[in-house]
Write a protein that holds these residues in place. Structure first.
Motif, mmCIF file in Angstrom:
data_model
loop_
_atom_site.group_PDB
_atom_site.id
_atom_site.type_symbol
_atom_site.label_atom_id
_atom_site.label_comp_id
_atom_site.label_asym_id
_atom_site.label_seq_id
_atom_site.Cartn_x
_atom_site.Cartn_y
_atom_site.Cartn_z
ATOM 1 N N ALA A 1 1.085 -1.243 -0.070
ATOM 2 C CA ALA A 1 0.007 0.189 -0.019
ATOM 3 C C ALA A 1 0.956 1.192 0.070
ATOM 4 N N SER B 1 -1.783 9.666 0.762
ATOM 5 C CA SER B 1 -2.215 8.413 1.074
ATOM 6 C C SER B 1 -3.680 8.252 0.895
ATOM 7 N N GLU C 1 -7.066 8.431 -1.880
ATOM 8 C CA GLU C 1 -7.344 8.375 -3.168
ATOM 9 C C GLU C 1 -7.382 9.629 -3.849
ATOM 10 N N TYR D 1 -4.715 7.253 -8.351
ATOM 11 C CA TYR D 1 -4.275 6.402 -7.054
ATOM 12 C C TYR D 1 -5.490 5.928 -6.556
ATOM 13 N N CYS E 1 -7.832 2.457 -4.500
ATOM 14 C CA CYS E 1 -8.151 1.350 -3.673
ATOM 15 C C CYS E 1 -7.995 0.025 -4.676
ATOM 16 N N THR F 1 -12.546 8.112 -7.738
ATOM 17 C CA THR F 1 -11.726 8.225 -6.580
ATOM 18 C C THR F 1 -12.310 9.099 -5.439
ATOM 19 N N ILE G 1 -6.323 5.064 1.560
ATOM 20 C CA ILE G 1 -5.991 3.717 1.067
ATOM 21 C C ILE G 1 -4.647 3.276 1.278
ATOM 22 N N ALA G 2 -3.881 3.889 2.180
ATOM 23 C CA ALA G 2 -2.502 3.138 2.824
ATOM 24 C C ALA G 2 -2.409 3.040 4.115
ATOM 25 N N SER H 1 -6.721 2.080 7.287
ATOM 26 C CA SER H 1 -7.488 1.941 6.130
ATOM 27 C C SER H 1 -8.388 0.875 5.931
ATOM 28 N N CYS I 1 -9.575 0.107 2.971
ATOM 29 C CA CYS I 1 -8.987 -0.747 1.590
ATOM 30 C C CYS I 1 -8.121 -1.975 1.827
ATOM 31 N N SER J 1 -3.314 -0.479 -1.839
ATOM 32 C CA SER J 1 -3.205 0.818 -3.086
ATOM 33 C C SER J 1 -2.704 0.234 -4.330
#
Length: 380
Positions: free
Chosen positions: A164, A184, A186, A229, A231, A245, A251-252, A256, A258, A267
């Motif tokens: 990620a 970090s 989307e 960028y 998920c 997004t 997502i990181a 998260s 994700c 990610s």
């Protein structure tokens, strides 16, 4: 596997593949599901060390792939077996060849009475500074009427063991800036996007250890729409060209939501183009390179030796900023006395230097972000 500094350790390269010592690519043959899918590792000469993921897979392709929508017919052609919508079909039955030659592979698919699709994965250059991984897709439409295509690269970016990674937008040809903010959440970066640095953050403590820069280009008939960028586990199920997004969605980070099927944060990148075949060819491409092209200079200061103890400090030469999470090796009397990780102030203290009457040496081996450094310290 981790080193004493907490970063992911480089490992031996799996057999097969092709490369130039900086990057090593692995491509599925036509006899396997996901014909032409590829993945990338660092090579034997990479300053980050060999065997680190650039794309997920540890040398086994599978989660980075191509999707092509023929807008006129509404049919999407998907590299591999992840077919999730009624008008999606796998490219596997349409593959005619996967050819490897030198430091490149060429995969061809033929859609009967419609078009030929060709993907070329090539590695060029001789040094970390000039090496490029280039992934080119060409659509050759032999129908008399004009057809429009949407082409997507879905890439499971995994940097130095971080599945990620975070991103940082920079100018075309620019370098990753380790002391500046990263994203970090989307993001959708428009067609004017320069280079997007993709870098480890949460899997490896301390300052980042490895980054690559990704850019998307196209010929006059194929203008890049966006680089997203995303998920990854959600984006792969969206129809081609329709993933939206959410800039508020983390997502990181460790918290998260994700997550992939294994429950890990995941990610990725989604590169998208609109291409017109008139009839004729439409070509799109994306490149990956090391970022920075050459590691930043470092300064290592060896403090005075007192009662067998000494502190060394590692900083970025240009900015004077401390570099945490890096391994320093202290030696005295011809032997290694301590192998320690720098703290948030870039410092490490060795208390086992009693035999160092002639002083001691301290070394940082260097990596893909920062260059090696050496210093000698003496008695107070």
């Amino acid at each position: 596997m981790t080193t004493t500094s907490g970063t992911t350790a480089a490992v031996a390269l799996p057999p097969g593949g092709f490369g130039n010592g900086i990057f090593q690519a692995y491509v599925n043959g036509e006899e396997r599901p996901g014909a032409g899918e590829f993945t990338v590792l660092t090579g034997e000469l990479n300053p980050a060390g060999p065997g680190l993921d650039v794309l997920y897979g540890r040398g086994t392709p599978g989660t980075s792939y191509l999707r092509v929508l023929d807008v006129g017919t509404g049919v999407s052609y998907v590299q591999g077996q992840l077919v999730t919508h009624a008008k999606e079909v796998s490219l596997d039955p349409l593959v005619t060849s996967v050819q490897l030659s030198g430091a490149e592979s060429v995969t061809r698919w033929v859609v009967p009475d419609a078009f030929v699709l060709e993907q070329r994965v090539a590695i060029s250059g001789t040094t970390a500074a000039d090496t490029r991984l280039t992934v080119t897709t060409k659509v050759t439409d032999f129908r008399p009427e004009r057809h429009r295509f949407r082409i997507e690269y879905v890439w499971d970016a995994t940097v130095a063991g971080d599945d990620a990674p975070v991103v940082q937008l920079g100018a075309a040809g620019g370098s990753f800036r380790p002391f500046e903010p990263v994203s970090s959440t989307e993001q959708t970066f428009p067609r004017s996007t320069g280079d997007l640095a993709v870098v480890d953050r949460y899997a490896n403590p301390g300052a980042p250890t490895f980054a690559v820069a990704v850019s998307a280009v196209g010929d006059p008939q194929a203008v890049p729409d966006a680089v997203q960028y995303v998920c990854l586990s959600d984006a792969v199920f969206a129809p081609v060209g329709e993933y939206v997004t959410d800039p508020a969605r983390d997502i990181a980070g460790p918290a998260s939501d994700c997550r992939n099927s294994a429950g890990r944060t995941d990610s990725g990148l989604l590169l998208r183009w609109t291409a017109d075949a008139t009839p004729g060819d439409a070509t799109v491409a994306a490149t990956v390179r090391m970022s920075p092209a050459s590691p930043y200079a470092t300064t290592l200061k060896a403090g005075p030796l007192s009662l067998g103890s000494a502190t060394a400090t590692l900083t970025d030469t240009a900015t004077g900023r401390p570099i945490p999470g890096r391994t320093l090796v202290f030696s005295a009397g011809g032997r290694v006395r301590c192998t320690l990780t720098t703290d948030g102030a870039g410092r490490a203290t060795c208390a086992q230097l009693l035999t160092g009457l002639l002083g001691y040496d301290v070394d940082f081996a260097g990596d893909a972000i920062w260059a090696a450094a050496h210093a000698h310290g003496g008695l107070r």
